[in-house]
Write an enzyme that holds these catalytic residues in place. Structure first.
Site, PDB file in Angstrom:
ATOM      1  N   TRP A  10       0.820  -1.226   0.000  1.00 40.78           N
ATOM      2  CA  TRP A  10       0.000   0.000   0.000  1.00 40.78           C
ATOM      3  C   TRP A  10       0.849   1.270   0.000  1.00 40.78           C
ATOM      4  CZ3 TRP A  10      -4.231  -1.272   4.280  1.00 40.78           C
ATOM      5  CH2 TRP A  10      -5.021  -2.334   3.821  1.00 40.78           C
ATOM      6  N   LYS A  11       2.130   1.134   0.248  1.00 40.90           N
ATOM      7  CA  LYS A  11       3.028   2.297   0.349  1.00 40.90           C
ATOM      8  C   LYS A  11       2.452   3.303   1.367  1.00 40.90           C
ATOM      9  CE  LYS A  11       4.673   1.240  -4.229  1.00 40.90           C
ATOM     10  NZ  LYS A  11       5.336   1.669  -5.437  1.00 40.90           N
ATOM     11  N   HIS A  95      12.985  -2.402  -1.021  1.00 38.69           N
ATOM     12  CA  HIS A  95      12.183  -1.841  -2.109  1.00 38.69           C
ATOM     13  C   HIS A  95      12.986  -0.724  -2.779  1.00 38.69           C
ATOM     14  CE1 HIS A  95       9.057   0.300  -4.258  1.00 38.69           C
ATOM     15  NE2 HIS A  95       8.346  -0.809  -4.192  1.00 38.69           N
ATOM     16  N   GLU A  97      12.218   2.113  -3.742  1.00 32.98           N
ATOM     17  CA  GLU A  97      11.991   3.450  -3.170  1.00 32.98           C
ATOM     18  C   GLU A  97      12.826   3.637  -1.905  1.00 32.98           C
ATOM     19  OE1 GLU A  97       7.701   3.204  -3.093  1.00 32.98           O
ATOM     20  OE2 GLU A  97       7.710   3.234  -5.284  1.00 32.98           O
ATOM     21  N   GLU A 167      11.664  -6.436  -9.195  1.00 34.39           N
ATOM     22  CA  GLU A 167      10.909  -5.216  -9.470  1.00 34.39           C
ATOM     23  C   GLU A 167      11.762  -4.273 -10.315  1.00 34.39           C
ATOM     24  OE1 GLU A 167       7.431  -4.554  -6.633  1.00 34.39           O
ATOM     25  OE2 GLU A 167       9.142  -3.482  -5.828  1.00 34.39           O
ATOM     26  N   GLY A 173       5.090   1.898 -10.711  1.00 32.20           N
ATOM     27  CA  GLY A 173       4.233   3.085 -10.704  1.00 32.20           C
ATOM     28  C   GLY A 173       4.214   3.837 -12.023  1.00 32.20           C
ATOM     29  N   GLY A 231       1.597  -2.722  -6.219  1.00 31.04           N
ATOM     30  CA  GLY A 231       1.496  -1.417  -5.566  1.00 31.04           C
ATOM     31  C   GLY A 231       0.137  -0.787  -5.810  1.00 31.04           C
ATOM     32  N   GLY A 232       0.081   0.144  -6.768  1.00 34.89           N
ATOM     33  CA  GLY A 232      -1.123   0.932  -7.031  1.00 34.89           C
ATOM     34  C   GLY A 232      -2.410   0.116  -7.094  1.00 34.89           C
TER      35      GLY A 232
HETATM   36  P1  PGA Z   1       3.202  -0.578  -8.727  1.00 33.07           P
HETATM   37  O1  PGA Z   1       4.212  -0.744  -7.506  1.00 33.07           O
HETATM   38  O2  PGA Z   1       2.393  -1.866  -8.809  1.00 33.07           O
HETATM   39  O3  PGA Z   1       2.357   0.607  -8.389  1.00 33.07           O
HETATM   40  O4  PGA Z   1       4.028  -0.391  -9.945  1.00 33.07           O
HETATM   41  C1  PGA Z   1       4.856  -1.970  -7.256  1.00 33.07           C
HETATM   42  C2  PGA Z   1       5.772  -1.834  -6.070  1.00 33.07           C
HETATM   43  O5  PGA Z   1       6.378  -0.758  -5.910  1.00 33.07           O
HETATM   44  O6  PGA Z   1       5.932  -2.769  -5.276  1.00 33.07           O
END
Ligand code: PGA
Length: 248
Positions: A10-11, A95, A97, A167, A173, A231-232
């Site tokens: 969910w970030k 991750h 990020e 990833e 994203g 993610g999204g």
């Molecule tokens: P995303 O993110 O599905 O929004 O591309 C994946 C993630 O960062 O784990």
């Protein structure tokens, strides 16, 4: 055959009412006994609420990050033991990020995986290349380096309990997904690297990066793709349930 695993990341999203709505929608949309293992990873502060809302369901909980330290004077950090205490079974580590925005190095990521395994949490260890690295043919070299740091820190018993997630940074994203063939090639590489150390028959390797309902089934059909880190699309109950259904 390996059972598929679908993880929702969910970030930094959600509020108490939004989470209550998301989870009630998800539980209504999922079959009673899903074919895949399903995990949601909320922000730390909502872990207890999520456990409460998921009581009696098979959906499990993970965290998005963990400290590499065990306890003590580390203001703002969250220990692996605390995550277990709050009902987590999984934790995402490394991750992209975290690596790019918070400066987490390969060796810190490895220490975080060790900290998780020490208390019986399953680390979902993320690896992946940037667009520039892919375009200069360095993807496998970069991923190999990220894996080497993990292999140096984890013994074979620990490695057998870890989950990896490929990833590609350029797909996170962005709405741009790796093709099933591109993803499969990297998954096969990761599995082959692991095979030099452990029996990889049960090792799970997830794909993450713009997984959506319309691409999930073709990605999950690849022989070395054991599910997704989403993610999204995990913020929408119907869409996430449909991705879980694609794991059948
Ligand atoms: P995303 O993110 O599905 O929004 O591309 C994946 C993630 O960062 O784990």
């Amino acid at each position: 055959m390996r059972r598929k695993l679908i993880v929702g990341n969910w970030k930094m999203n959600g509020s108490q009412p939004e989470i209550a709505q998301l989870l009630s929608g998800l539980l209504a949309a999922l079959p009673r006994s899903p074919f895949a293992d399903i995990v949601v990873c909320p922000p730390f502060v909502y872990l207890a609420l999520v456990r409460q809302l998921l009581a009696g369901s098979s959906v499990q909980t993970g965290a998005q990050n963990v400290s590499n330290e065990q306890k003590g004077a580390y203001t703002g950090e969250i220990a692996a033991e605390m995550l277990r205490d709050c009902g987590c079974n999984f934790v995402i580590v490394g991750h992209s990020e975290r690596r790019s925005l918070y400066g987490e190095s390969d060796s810190i990521v490895a220490l975080k995986a060790v900290a998780a395994l020490r208390v019986g949490l399953v680390p979902i260890i993320c690896v992946g290349e940037t667009l520039a690295e892919r375009e200069t043919d360095k993807a496998l070299q970069v991923i190999g380096r990220q894996l080497d740091a993990i292999f140096a820190a984890l013994d074979s018993t620990d490695l057998a309990h870890a989950i990896f997630a490929y990833e590609p940074v350029w797909a996170i994203g962005t709405g741009r997904t790796a093709t099933p063939e591109q993803a499969q090639a990297v998954h096969a590489f990761i599995r082959q690297r692991l095979a030099g150390i452990i029996d990889v028959g049960q090792s799970k390797i997830l794909y993450g990066g713009s997984v959506k309902t319309d691409n999930a089934a073709s990605l999950f059909a690849q022989p070395d793709i054991d599910g997704g880190l989403v993610g999204g699309a995990s913020l929408n109950a119907e869409e996430f349930a449909a991705i879980c259904a694609a794991a059948e």
